[in-house]
Design a protein around this motif. Sequence first.
Motif, mmCIF file in Angstrom:
data_model
loop_
_atom_site.group_PDB
_atom_site.id
_atom_site.type_symbol
_atom_site.label_atom_id
_atom_site.label_comp_id
_atom_site.label_asym_id
_atom_site.label_seq_id
_atom_site.Cartn_x
_atom_site.Cartn_y
_atom_site.Cartn_z
ATOM 1 N N GLY A 1 0.780 -1.239 0.000
ATOM 2 C CA GLY A 1 0.000 0.000 0.000
ATOM 3 C C GLY A 1 0.812 1.290 0.000
ATOM 4 N N GLN B 1 -9.142 3.167 -8.964
ATOM 5 C CA GLN B 1 -10.369 2.477 -8.546
ATOM 6 C C GLN B 1 -11.272 3.450 -7.814
ATOM 7 O OE1 GLN B 1 -9.815 -0.788 -5.742
ATOM 8 N NE2 GLN B 1 -9.113 -2.145 -7.386
ATOM 9 N N GLU B 2 -12.537 3.272 -7.950
ATOM 10 C CA GLU B 2 -13.504 3.997 -7.123
ATOM 11 C C GLU B 2 -13.126 3.735 -5.656
ATOM 12 O OE1 GLU B 2 -18.189 3.146 -5.950
ATOM 13 O OE2 GLU B 2 -17.163 1.872 -7.403
ATOM 14 N N VAL C 1 -14.305 3.078 -2.181
ATOM 15 C CA VAL C 1 -15.555 2.677 -1.546
ATOM 16 C C VAL C 1 -15.472 3.076 -0.069
ATOM 17 C CG1 VAL C 1 -17.102 0.760 -1.035
ATOM 18 C CG2 VAL C 1 -15.730 0.717 -3.129
ATOM 19 N N PRO D 1 -12.697 -1.691 6.071
ATOM 20 C CA PRO D 1 -11.991 -2.807 5.433
ATOM 21 C C PRO D 1 -12.115 -4.089 6.254
ATOM 22 C CG PRO D 1 -10.501 -0.952 5.919
ATOM 23 C CD PRO D 1 -11.779 -0.683 6.622
ATOM 24 N N TYR E 1 -10.744 -8.131 5.844
ATOM 25 C CA TYR E 1 -9.942 -9.097 5.080
ATOM 26 C C TYR E 1 -10.384 -10.480 5.524
ATOM 27 C CZ TYR E 1 -7.067 -5.231 3.512
ATOM 28 O OH TYR E 1 -6.642 -4.074 2.908
ATOM 29 N N ARG F 1 -6.441 -4.031 8.789
ATOM 30 C CA ARG F 1 -5.053 -3.591 8.772
ATOM 31 C C ARG F 1 -4.832 -2.307 9.560
ATOM 32 N NH1 ARG F 1 -2.799 -4.367 2.702
ATOM 33 N NH2 ARG F 1 -3.064 -6.597 2.584
ATOM 34 N N GLU G 1 -2.602 0.917 9.095
ATOM 35 C CA GLU G 1 -1.806 1.495 8.021
ATOM 36 C C GLU G 1 -1.401 2.932 8.318
ATOM 37 O OE1 GLU G 1 -3.807 -0.923 4.290
ATOM 38 O OE2 GLU G 1 -4.957 0.591 5.339
ATOM 39 N N TYR H 1 -1.090 4.417 2.528
ATOM 40 C CA TYR H 1 -1.628 3.172 3.110
ATOM 41 C C TYR H 1 -0.546 2.148 3.429
ATOM 42 C CZ TYR H 1 -6.043 5.166 1.742
ATOM 43 O OH TYR H 1 -7.111 5.994 1.642
ATOM 44 N N GLU I 1 -10.067 -9.358 -0.053
ATOM 45 C CA GLU I 1 -9.845 -8.067 0.594
ATOM 46 C C GLU I 1 -11.052 -7.205 0.260
ATOM 47 O OE1 GLU I 1 -5.890 -6.768 -0.460
ATOM 48 O OE2 GLU I 1 -5.064 -8.711 0.115
ATOM 49 N N VAL J 1 -14.240 -4.119 1.337
ATOM 50 C CA VAL J 1 -14.721 -2.966 2.110
ATOM 51 C C VAL J 1 -16.213 -3.200 2.300
ATOM 52 C CG1 VAL J 1 -15.169 -0.480 2.041
ATOM 53 C CG2 VAL J 1 -12.980 -1.356 1.214
ATOM 54 N N PHE K 1 -11.946 -5.620 -3.404
ATOM 55 C CA PHE K 1 -11.005 -4.858 -4.243
ATOM 56 C C PHE K 1 -9.766 -5.662 -4.607
ATOM 57 C CE2 PHE K 1 -8.101 -3.934 -0.850
ATOM 58 C CZ PHE K 1 -8.905 -3.810 0.279
ATOM 59 N N GLU K 2 -9.589 -6.843 -4.018
ATOM 60 C CA GLU K 2 -8.411 -7.646 -4.370
ATOM 61 C C GLU K 2 -8.570 -9.069 -3.822
ATOM 62 O OE1 GLU K 2 -4.711 -5.430 -4.483
ATOM 63 O OE2 GLU K 2 -3.806 -7.023 -3.287
HETATM 64 P P1 ADP Z 1 -1.987 -4.003 -1.157
HETATM 65 O O1 ADP Z 1 -1.708 -3.890 -2.622
HETATM 66 O O2 ADP Z 1 -0.904 -3.714 -0.252
HETATM 67 O O3 ADP Z 1 -2.721 -5.290 -0.823
HETATM 68 P P2 ADP Z 1 -4.544 -2.885 -0.919
HETATM 69 O O4 ADP Z 1 -5.025 -3.061 -2.307
HETATM 70 O O5 ADP Z 1 -4.945 -3.885 0.110
HETATM 71 O O6 ADP Z 1 -2.989 -2.800 -0.890
HETATM 72 O O7 ADP Z 1 -4.986 -1.470 -0.432
HETATM 73 C C1 ADP Z 1 -4.378 -0.743 0.622
HETATM 74 C C2 ADP Z 1 -5.430 -0.005 1.430
HETATM 75 O O8 ADP Z 1 -6.314 0.714 0.592
HETATM 76 C C3 ADP Z 1 -6.300 -0.868 2.320
HETATM 77 O O9 ADP Z 1 -6.471 -0.220 3.560
HETATM 78 C C4 ADP Z 1 -7.626 -0.918 1.665
HETATM 79 O O10 ADP Z 1 -8.628 -1.008 2.631
HETATM 80 C C5 ADP Z 1 -7.664 0.402 0.919
HETATM 81 N N1 ADP Z 1 -8.384 0.235 -0.325
HETATM 82 C C6 ADP Z 1 -7.939 -0.426 -1.418
HETATM 83 N N2 ADP Z 1 -8.836 -0.364 -2.413
HETATM 84 C C7 ADP Z 1 -9.880 0.346 -1.951
HETATM 85 C C8 ADP Z 1 -11.127 0.775 -2.507
HETATM 86 N N3 ADP Z 1 -11.453 0.499 -3.766
HETATM 87 N N4 ADP Z 1 -11.942 1.520 -1.731
HETATM 88 C C9 ADP Z 1 -11.601 1.830 -0.463
HETATM 89 N N5 ADP Z 1 -10.443 1.465 0.111
HETATM 90 C C10 ADP Z 1 -9.591 0.735 -0.604
#
Ligand code: ADP
Length: 331
Positions: free
Chosen positions: A146, A171-172, A174, A178, A180, A200, A202, A223, A267, A269, A279-280
């Motif tokens: 992050g 990305q939008e 949201v 969070p 996980y 997490r 962060e 993050y 992962e 929200v 989102f992942e």
């Molecule tokens: P990494 O690539 O390290 O896994 P993440 O994709 O998990 O990173 O994202 C890092 C942080 O951003 C997390 O706290 C996550 O909750 C937040 N985050 C990621 N994508 C979104 C989203 N689309 N909307 C809101 N928060 C997001």
Amino acid sequence: MKSKYTIATLGSHSALQILRGGKDEGFKTIVVCKKEHCQIYRYFRVADKVLEIHSYDEFPTVEDELLKENAILVPHASLIAYMSLDAVGKIRVPYYGNRRILLWESDRDRQRKWLEKAGLNLPRVYEDPDEIDGLCIVKFQGAKGGQGYFLARSSEEFRQKIGALKDYSIQEYVVGIPVYIHYFYSVIRGELELMGFDRRYESNVDAISRIPAGLQEGIDVTYTIVGNFPLFLRESLLPEVFKMGQRVVEASREVCEPGIFGPFCLETVVTPDLKFYVFEISARIVAGTNVFMEGSPYAYLKHGIPMTTGRRIALEIREAIEQGRLKEILG
Ligand code: ADP
């Protein structure tokens, strides 16, 4: 029978949990690590053997020894981050999990296709920065934990913050909390298990609420992952959690036979209307499982003993060996 085999992993990420889990299930254990990391595996006495390497590129030099010890290699994020996908593909030591699924995890477009096939709610993706019409999060390929991610509300703000940086995705954002979700799909028992949840911690985004709103101006949030907290979810959300995990497993079989198995993480929200936005996906053990070193409430409910994800992997390997089905869980 199982004592003829050894559980091996790279010394980083969730290795303490994986090695300890191996020992708890009666295996010998080996850790392969860089010199500066060896001390903690000796200190916690989780590895019967510590194989030192100077850099991760040297992994192939210890493979003969691992093969001699009948090792089964358990992957985690650091193994995948420090060695290239190509190098992971060439590993000769028996590998726990489906390594071809990593091609689907590491490619943004393929990952989205997989999650869409599973019918999950996904945040909108802006292909063109000019489309930005609300709060968005900008992420970088290969960014570690992050670091460097930022928020923007408009294409102007995006351009001002992105500078010369490349290889981003927008990305939008949201607005929700969070969550996980740690899953484990057992090939041997043919069942999806829920191992637990984390959130997490962060820097600096989790520090921002400690500053009065009037003084927050000019502080850009990012993050960078520093740690994780355990989480117990509202019980009424559990059916949806199982449904999402099951759909991901089924869709993975369509995109990459025989599909995903072992540990993985969605992962998400969760918004105030209790919708999960994914989102992942991480297609292997995540570091957030480390918060349950004595077992999570869900794994305890299921197994009746403190069961970590690391131990669950070893249990799966043990049952596969006992039933003569080891080949089914190597990939
Ligand atoms: P990494 O690539 O390290 O896994 P993440 O994709 O998990 O990173 O994202 C890092 C942080 O951003 C997390 O706290 C996550 O909750 C937040 N985050 C990621 N994508 C979104 C989203 N689309 N909307 C809101 N928060 C997001």
